[in-house]
Write a protein that holds these residues in place. Structure first.
Motif, PDB file in Angstrom:
ATOM      1  N   LYS A  96     121.056  92.794 -35.141  1.00  0.00           N
ATOM      2  CA  LYS A  96     121.594  91.540 -34.630  1.00  0.00           C
ATOM      3  C   LYS A  96     121.381  91.441 -33.120  1.00  0.00           C
ATOM      4  CE  LYS A  96     125.708  88.640 -34.435  1.00  0.00           C
ATOM      5  NZ  LYS A  96     125.477  88.313 -33.025  1.00  0.00           N
ATOM      6  N   TYR A  97     120.740  90.344 -32.718  1.00  0.00           N
ATOM      7  CA  TYR A  97     120.624  90.013 -31.303  1.00  0.00           C
ATOM      8  C   TYR A  97     121.776  89.077 -30.923  1.00  0.00           C
ATOM      9  CZ  TYR A  97     115.808  91.778 -31.502  1.00  0.00           C
ATOM     10  OH  TYR A  97     114.693  92.563 -31.653  1.00  0.00           O
ATOM     11  N   ALA A 133     124.006  86.002 -30.000  1.00  0.00           N
ATOM     12  CA  ALA A 133     123.963  84.573 -30.332  1.00  0.00           C
ATOM     13  C   ALA A 133     123.045  84.259 -31.515  1.00  0.00           C
ATOM     14  CB  ALA A 133     123.547  83.736 -29.121  1.00  0.00           C
ATOM     15  N   GLU A 134     122.718  85.270 -32.305  1.00  0.00           N
ATOM     16  CA  GLU A 134     121.942  85.041 -33.522  1.00  0.00           C
ATOM     17  C   GLU A 134     122.668  85.677 -34.704  1.00  0.00           C
ATOM     18  OE1 GLU A 134     117.506  85.344 -31.415  1.00  0.00           O
ATOM     19  OE2 GLU A 134     117.942  86.401 -33.274  1.00  0.00           O
ATOM     20  N   GLY A 135     122.278  85.266 -35.911  1.00  0.00           N
ATOM     21  CA  GLY A 135     122.800  85.936 -37.083  1.00  0.00           C
ATOM     22  C   GLY A 135     122.089  87.256 -37.315  1.00  0.00           C
ATOM     23  N   THR A 177     119.800  90.060 -39.053  1.00  0.00           N
ATOM     24  CA  THR A 177     118.595  89.993 -39.878  1.00  0.00           C
ATOM     25  C   THR A 177     118.440  91.301 -40.646  1.00  0.00           C
ATOM     26  OG1 THR A 177     117.240  90.748 -38.027  1.00  0.00           O
ATOM     27  CG2 THR A 177     117.373  88.388 -38.370  1.00  0.00           C
ATOM     28  N   THR A 226     121.169  77.039 -42.655  1.00  0.00           N
ATOM     29  CA  THR A 226     121.560  76.172 -41.544  1.00  0.00           C
ATOM     30  C   THR A 226     123.066  76.027 -41.504  1.00  0.00           C
ATOM     31  OG1 THR A 226     119.499  74.928 -41.760  1.00  0.00           O
ATOM     32  CG2 THR A 226     121.276  73.905 -40.501  1.00  0.00           C
ATOM     33  N   LYS A 252     127.523  74.525 -34.294  1.00  0.00           N
ATOM     34  CA  LYS A 252     127.317  75.832 -33.660  1.00  0.00           C
ATOM     35  C   LYS A 252     128.550  76.270 -32.872  1.00  0.00           C
ATOM     36  CE  LYS A 252     122.299  75.640 -33.276  1.00  0.00           C
ATOM     37  NZ  LYS A 252     122.173  76.477 -34.477  1.00  0.00           N
ATOM     38  N   PHE A 272     129.684  83.446 -40.017  1.00  0.00           N
ATOM     39  CA  PHE A 272     128.308  83.499 -40.496  1.00  0.00           C
ATOM     40  C   PHE A 272     128.258  83.171 -41.977  1.00  0.00           C
ATOM     41  CE2 PHE A 272     126.146  85.003 -36.814  1.00  0.00           C
ATOM     42  CZ  PHE A 272     127.023  85.847 -36.154  1.00  0.00           C
ATOM     43  N   THR A 301     120.033  86.585 -46.053  1.00  0.00           N
ATOM     44  CA  THR A 301     119.511  85.791 -44.945  1.00  0.00           C
ATOM     45  C   THR A 301     120.717  85.110 -44.322  1.00  0.00           C
ATOM     46  OG1 THR A 301     117.404  85.383 -46.054  1.00  0.00           O
ATOM     47  CG2 THR A 301     118.010  83.916 -44.244  1.00  0.00           C
ATOM     48  N   SER A 327     122.753  81.202 -38.079  1.00  0.00           N
ATOM     49  CA  SER A 327     122.899  81.617 -36.680  1.00  0.00           C
ATOM     50  C   SER A 327     124.354  81.630 -36.222  1.00  0.00           C
ATOM     51  CB  SER A 327     122.079  80.713 -35.771  1.00  0.00           C
ATOM     52  OG  SER A 327     122.481  79.373 -35.933  1.00  0.00           O
TER      53      SER A 327
END
Lengths: 113, 114
Positions: free
Chosen positions: A38-39, A41-43, A45, B5, B9, B90, B104, B107
């Motif tokens: 995880k980076y 501000a991202e979900g 992976t 999606t 956010k 999430f 998957t 964000s």
């Protein structure tokens, strides 16, 4: 009672060296284990997984090792690259509980140039 | 391919307000899940679904409702927001062969309850 534990909150390694991230679990019903990256501000992976019928799985620079008797798994990254700097989560699943994964708290890996 | 999606956010709510976090996937995945991540912690499962019309509770379901009327959508409803629900949410989806390929993830939605 935390069923999946990542005891090292952070790890720092030099570029080109090996990174070893560890994970322990307590629930013997878990039969599938996954690593996510995880980076900020991202979900997360998906990175790599391993079934309990195996003790090793490789994908390029990433290898996961499973020691069922010790209820321990580890992720090896060789060679480590600065782009590998991220939070790594270990997750465990039981086929009898389809769709559910239990996550560890994560280990922040920093790879220094 | 949009993947998973999530909207919005970012969101700020007042205590007691309700809202719906949206999640949509275009990969025809059977499984969908909602997780929350609090600072310094891992992801904790709120609710999940193994197919349209089927939902079940995860580890921390209190204060949240879900429904799955289509394969693509899996909204999460906060009934009466509380400061303890401040978190990053999430949404994730996967095929029914999910252990092999993992989730998957979207964000994320960063929610603050004041």
């Amino acid at each position: 009672d935390q069923q999946v534990k990542q005891n090292s909150p952070s790890l720092s390694v030099q570029e080109g060296r090996i990174s070893i991230l560890n994970c322990d679990y307590t629930n013997s019903m878990f039969d599938y284990f996954l690593w996510y990256k995880k980076y900020p501000a991202e979900g997360p992976t998906f990175l790599i997984s391993i079934s309990s019928i195996k003790d090793k799985n490789e994908d390029g620079r990433f290898t996961v090792f499973l020691n069922k008797s010790a209820k321990h798994l580890s992720l090896h990254i060789v060679p480590s690259q600065p782009g590998d700097s991220a939070v790594y989560f270990c997750a465990a699943s039981a086929n009898t509980n389809a769709g559910k994964s239990t996550f560890g708290d994560g280990t922040t890996l920093t790879v220094k140039p | 391919n949009a993947g998973v999606t999530q909207t919005p956010k970012f969101q700020v709510l007042k205590t007691g307000q309700s809202m719906t976090l949206q999640c949509a996937q275009d990969m025809n995945h059977e499984y969908m899940s909602w997780y929350r991540q609090d600072p310094g912690m891992g992801l904790r499962l709120i609710h999940y679904s193994v197919g349209a019309g089927i939902t079940d509770q995860g580890e921390v379901p209190n204060g949240y409702n879900v429904s799955r009327s289509t394969t693509e959508d899996f909204p999460l409803r906060l009934l009466s927001a509380a400061p303890s629900q401040t978190s990053v949410y999430f949404c994730a989806s996967s095929y029914s062969t999910w252990p092999t390929y993992g989730y998957t993830f979207g964000s994320g939605t960063r929610l603050t309850v004041v």
